[in-house]
Design a protein around this motif. Structure first.
Motif, mmCIF file in Angstrom:
data_model
loop_
_atom_site.group_PDB
_atom_site.id
_atom_site.type_symbol
_atom_site.label_atom_id
_atom_site.label_comp_id
_atom_site.label_asym_id
_atom_site.label_seq_id
_atom_site.Cartn_x
_atom_site.Cartn_y
_atom_site.Cartn_z
ATOM 1 N N LEU A 170 0.844 -1.190 0.000
ATOM 2 C CA LEU A 170 0.000 0.000 0.000
ATOM 3 C C LEU A 170 0.880 1.242 0.000
ATOM 4 O O LEU A 170 1.833 1.342 0.771
ATOM 5 N N ARG A 171 0.546 2.191 -0.859
ATOM 6 C CA ARG A 171 1.202 3.494 -0.841
ATOM 7 C C ARG A 171 0.142 4.547 -0.546
ATOM 8 O O ARG A 171 -0.848 4.672 -1.276
ATOM 9 N N TYR A 172 0.368 5.295 0.523
ATOM 10 C CA TYR A 172 -0.627 6.261 0.987
ATOM 11 C C TYR A 172 0.034 7.613 1.169
ATOM 12 O O TYR A 172 0.858 7.807 2.069
ATOM 13 N N VAL A 173 -0.315 8.558 0.286
ATOM 14 C CA VAL A 173 0.196 9.918 0.421
ATOM 15 C C VAL A 173 -0.577 10.599 1.545
ATOM 16 O O VAL A 173 -1.794 10.767 1.460
ATOM 17 N N LEU A 174 0.136 10.988 2.586
ATOM 18 C CA LEU A 174 -0.495 11.571 3.769
ATOM 19 C C LEU A 174 -0.659 13.071 3.580
ATOM 20 O O LEU A 174 0.320 13.824 3.533
ATOM 21 N N LEU A 175 -1.920 13.499 3.455
ATOM 22 C CA LEU A 175 -2.261 14.897 3.200
ATOM 23 C C LEU A 175 -2.934 15.491 4.435
ATOM 24 O O LEU A 175 -4.086 15.152 4.746
ATOM 25 N N PRO A 176 -2.254 16.352 5.174
ATOM 26 C CA PRO A 176 -2.857 16.951 6.367
ATOM 27 C C PRO A 176 -4.188 17.615 6.072
ATOM 28 O O PRO A 176 -4.340 18.299 5.054
ATOM 29 N N THR A 177 -5.152 17.362 6.940
ATOM 30 C CA THR A 177 -6.537 17.877 6.903
ATOM 31 C C THR A 177 -7.384 17.256 5.802
ATOM 32 O O THR A 177 -8.585 17.509 5.729
ATOM 33 N N ILE A 178 -6.811 16.425 4.946
ATOM 34 C CA ILE A 178 -7.563 15.837 3.833
ATOM 35 C C ILE A 178 -7.792 14.343 4.036
ATOM 36 O O ILE A 178 -8.931 13.868 3.994
ATOM 37 N N ASN A 179 -6.727 13.585 4.261
ATOM 38 C CA ASN A 179 -6.895 12.145 4.484
ATOM 39 C C ASN A 179 -6.128 11.658 5.713
ATOM 40 O O ASN A 179 -5.785 10.491 5.825
ATOM 41 N N SER A 180 -5.872 12.600 6.634
ATOM 42 C CA SER A 180 -5.011 12.292 7.780
ATOM 43 C C SER A 180 -5.754 12.172 9.102
ATOM 44 O O SER A 180 -5.128 11.980 10.147
ATOM 45 N N SER A 181 -7.075 12.285 9.077
ATOM 46 C CA SER A 181 -7.824 12.236 10.335
ATOM 47 C C SER A 181 -7.826 10.830 10.909
ATOM 48 O O SER A 181 -7.662 9.838 10.195
ATOM 49 N N GLU A 182 -8.023 10.741 12.208
ATOM 50 C CA GLU A 182 -8.081 9.441 12.863
ATOM 51 C C GLU A 182 -9.193 8.585 12.268
ATOM 52 O O GLU A 182 -9.018 7.379 12.056
ATOM 53 N N THR A 183 -10.319 9.214 11.973
ATOM 54 C CA THR A 183 -11.456 8.486 11.401
ATOM 55 C C THR A 183 -11.087 7.839 10.073
ATOM 56 O O THR A 183 -11.325 6.645 9.857
ATOM 57 N N HIS A 184 -10.511 8.628 9.179
ATOM 58 C CA HIS A 184 -10.165 8.093 7.856
ATOM 59 C C HIS A 184 -9.054 7.054 7.930
ATOM 60 O O HIS A 184 -9.088 6.049 7.215
ATOM 61 N N LEU A 185 -8.089 7.279 8.785
ATOM 62 C CA LEU A 185 -7.001 6.314 8.926
ATOM 63 C C LEU A 185 -7.512 4.986 9.476
ATOM 64 O O LEU A 185 -7.110 3.909 9.019
ATOM 65 N N LYS A 186 -8.413 5.047 10.429
ATOM 66 C CA LYS A 186 -8.967 3.815 10.999
ATOM 67 C C LYS A 186 -9.861 3.098 9.993
ATOM 68 O O LYS A 186 -9.908 1.864 9.956
ATOM 69 N N GLN A 187 -10.573 3.869 9.173
ATOM 70 C CA GLN A 187 -11.390 3.250 8.123
ATOM 71 C C GLN A 187 -10.500 2.525 7.116
ATOM 72 O O GLN A 187 -10.822 1.413 6.679
ATOM 73 N N LEU A 188 -9.387 3.156 6.749
ATOM 74 C CA LEU A 188 -8.460 2.524 5.819
ATOM 75 C C LEU A 188 -7.847 1.270 6.433
ATOM 76 O O LEU A 188 -7.759 0.230 5.781
ATOM 77 N N ARG A 189 -7.462 1.349 7.707
ATOM 78 C CA ARG A 189 -6.877 0.179 8.372
ATOM 79 C C ARG A 189 -7.888 -0.963 8.429
ATOM 80 O O ARG A 189 -7.549 -2.124 8.171
ATOM 81 N N ALA A 190 -9.127 -0.644 8.747
ATOM 82 C CA ALA A 190 -10.154 -1.686 8.801
ATOM 83 C C ALA A 190 -10.330 -2.335 7.433
ATOM 84 O O ALA A 190 -10.549 -3.556 7.334
ATOM 85 N N TYR A 191 -10.213 -1.527 6.380
ATOM 86 C CA TYR A 191 -10.359 -2.081 5.032
ATOM 87 C C TYR A 191 -9.191 -2.993 4.683
ATOM 88 O O TYR A 191 -9.403 -4.129 4.222
ATOM 89 N N ILE A 192 -7.971 -2.537 4.889
ATOM 90 C CA ILE A 192 -6.835 -3.367 4.477
ATOM 91 C C ILE A 192 -6.707 -4.613 5.360
ATOM 92 O O ILE A 192 -6.102 -5.603 4.936
ATOM 93 N N ASP A 193 -7.293 -4.576 6.542
ATOM 94 C CA ASP A 193 -7.299 -5.777 7.381
ATOM 95 C C ASP A 193 -8.148 -6.892 6.769
ATOM 96 O O ASP A 193 -8.038 -8.049 7.181
#
Length: 251
Positions: A169-192
């Motif tokens: 997985l390659r994830y460009v970390l964009l502050p205020t756009i895709n860096s929130s705890e909510t979005h990160l946890k959603q992504l982690r739940a998906y890749i799990d």
């Protein structure tokens, strides 16, 4: 090697790439991309106009000039969006595998469709590793950020998982756009839910490509976004990578 009539529209070539797959690599950047990422640092790759046409044979001939340096590396095809030239890409990987070359695809899967499953099945027969860019896990935010839905990108991730194709997985970390705890946890739940990821690379957003937008006469919308702090990077890594069940070493 038989002569192929298929030509690739090449943007550029990096002969000593160290960031696009394991080891030192020959990185072929193909011209053209269907996504319109607001943060793209290669804005000049979007156009599908002809840049430099190369045959499979010409690419591999050039690769072989430097092959002694690629003992632990290989060939990576990126873009733009490499799968926009799927026929050429497949033929290139097929011939590369005949020569014992490690093949890596760097893609955002912008052209994947279930109607094209057979074409992608053929491609992955000759693909050793995939670097998969997921820009945003939220579909509406993904549309705003890239101009396209993420539906087919996630389907491609699942397609690779079902076929056990090693994927990073390659994830460009964009502050205020895709860096929130909510979005990160959603992504982690998906890749799990996937069974094939062998690595997770968090790529900090940078502004190095803004000059390309300006040179081409386009407005860069994200100029106000700061590069992520180390604390934010560490936070994202703690969510996406901690205890990740399929993390492996030595790809």
């Amino acid at each position: 090697m038989k002569t192929s009539k298929i030509l690739g529209n090449v943007h550029s070539i990096e002969t000593f790439g160290a960031f696009d797959g394991p080891g030192l690599r020959y990185v072929l950047f193909l011209q053209g991309c269907p996504l319109r990422c607001k943060f793209c640092h290669n804005r000049d790759t979007w156009s599908t106009q002809t840049n430099k046409l190369m045959s499979v044979e010409e690419v591999l001939e050039d690769y072989n000039k430097y092959r002694a340096f690629y003992k632990k590396g290989g060939l990576t095809v990126s873009g733009g969006e490499a799968t926009l030239q799927l026929e050429f890409l497949t033929e290139l990987f097929k011939e590369a595998k005949k020569q014992g070359i490690h093949t890596c695809l760097d893609t955002a899967a912008g052209t994947f469709r279930e109607s094209r499953i057979e074409e992608f099945e053929e491609l992955i027969k000759y693909t050793d590793l995939v670097l998969l860019d997921i820009k945003h896990i939220d579909n509406e935010q993904h549309k705003w950020l890239t101009g396209s839905e993420n539906t087919n990108i996630l389907k491609f991730a699942e397609f690779l998982s079902k076929r056990k194709i090693p994927t990073i997985l390659r994830y460009v970390l964009l502050p205020t756009i895709n860096s929130s705890e909510t979005h990160l946890k959603q992504l982690r739940a998906y890749i799990d839910t996937l069974d094939n990821f062998v690595g997770i690379d968090i790529l900090p957003y940078h502004k190095a490509g803004i000059y390309k937008w300006e040179k081409l006469g386009f407005e860069y919308e994200l100029g106000h976004i700061d590069v992520p702090s180390q604390d934010l990077i560490d936070f994202a890594e703690s969510i996406l990578k901690k205890d990740y069940k399929y993390m492996k070493q030595g790809i």
